[in-house]
Design an enzyme around this catalytic site. Structure first.
Site, PDB file in Angstrom:
ATOM      1  CG  ASN A 190      -2.109  -0.967   1.044  1.00  0.00           C
ATOM      2  OD1 ASN A 190      -2.819  -0.923   0.055  1.00  0.00           O
ATOM      3  ND2 ASN A 190      -2.276  -1.849   2.004  1.00  0.00           N
ATOM      4  CG  HIS A 220       8.358   1.069   3.134  1.00  0.00           C
ATOM      5  ND1 HIS A 220       7.872   0.124   2.258  1.00  0.00           N
ATOM      6  CD2 HIS A 220       7.731   0.859   4.316  1.00  0.00           C
ATOM      7  CE1 HIS A 220       6.982  -0.618   2.894  1.00  0.00           C
ATOM      8  NE2 HIS A 220       6.889  -0.193   4.136  1.00  0.00           N
TER       9      HIS A 220
END
Length: 269
Positions: A190, A220
């Site tokens: 997501n 990330h």
């Protein structure tokens, strides 16, 4: 049940999993001023531990003025438009659903309810949105690294599954754009959709998904560049022990968004 005062947002929480339990428990403990947990929606039995009535989606729309999705992209696809047309606002945690351009356009056009999304496990989105106002970014790259087991998907062939299960170091699982990747990994990427929503272009964001058996943290890394500057954000989160596909921080990002929607004053960021 949380006591309500005039103007309190009546919240219907969809999903009683890793994200929903934290969000619902915080609401039931009165930790978000201006927001009250009205009911829960889940297709599984919740037992006596549920802190609010367990109701159908239709009943939640009758009782609530804000629905919080914490149950996956399929809920957004199946119910998002219906929530908004009923006049109820919708806070989306599974932003990957919005990479479906047709769905995103329908949600933006629907109303009178309003749609919101939360950035979840990644930071820097406010800065990327500000930079976007100066002009388009030339390049945006996102590399997401997770434990191999959290990335296994039904569409994978035996060769790829074997590579994941026998990996002794980082393995690139897939590369593509933010338009493609979230649909392939609906519970794990997501963040790619959140970055694309901030940048304003699904195809500009190039995504690499990496499996690493040594990834004790979910990582990330966002790298962006344009005529006005270069930017890099590197975050590493502990996975949720009950659902390693999501990070522990995600429900707290949802709660932060809820606090903003409930009218917390004196805060911009």
């Amino acid at each position: 049940m949380t006591p309500r005062t005039p103007g309190t947002r009546k919240v219907g929480l969809v999903g009683w999993g890793a994200i929903g339990r934290v969000v619902g428990t915080a609401l039931a403990a009165h930790r978000i001023p201006g927001a009250a947990l009205e009911c829960l929606v889940d297709n599984r039995p919740l037992g006596d531990s549920a802190p609010a009535p367990h109701v159908t989606f239709e009943e939640a729309l009758r009782r609530c003025d804000l629905i919080v999705e914490a149950a996956g992209q399929d809920v957004v696809r199946a119910w998002g438009e219906r929530v908004l047309t009923s006049g109820t606002d919708l806070l989306i945690a599974s932003t990957g659903a919005l990479t479906d351009q047709d769905l995103a356009e329908r949600l933006l056009a629907a109303g009178p309810g309003r749609v919101y999304f939360t950035g979840g496990a990644v930071g820097g989105l406010d800065l990327l949105q500000a930079v976007r106002a100066l002009g388009p970014l030339h390049e945006v790259r996102l590399t997401t690294t997770k434990l191999p087991a959290t990335l296994e998907q039904p569409w994978m062939d035996e060769e790829l599954l074997t590579r994941l299960r026998t990996a002794t170091g980082p393995v690139e699982v897939m590369a593509g754009t933010a338009r493609d990747i979230p649909a392939k990994f609906p519970r794990s990427t997501n963040v790619a959709a959140s970055v694309a929503l901030a940048v304003g272009d699904l195809d500009t964001v190039r995504v690499r998904v990496v499996a690493d058996p040594g990834a004790h943290h979910t990582r990330h890394v966002i790298e962006a560049s344009g005529p006005h500057g270069t930017y890099r954000f590197d975050v590493a989160h502990l996975p949720d022990p009950g659902n390693p596909a999501t990070s522990q921080v995600v429900p707290h990002a949802v709660l932060r968004s809820l606090a903003a929607l409930a009218g917390r004053t004196g805060q911009i960021l």
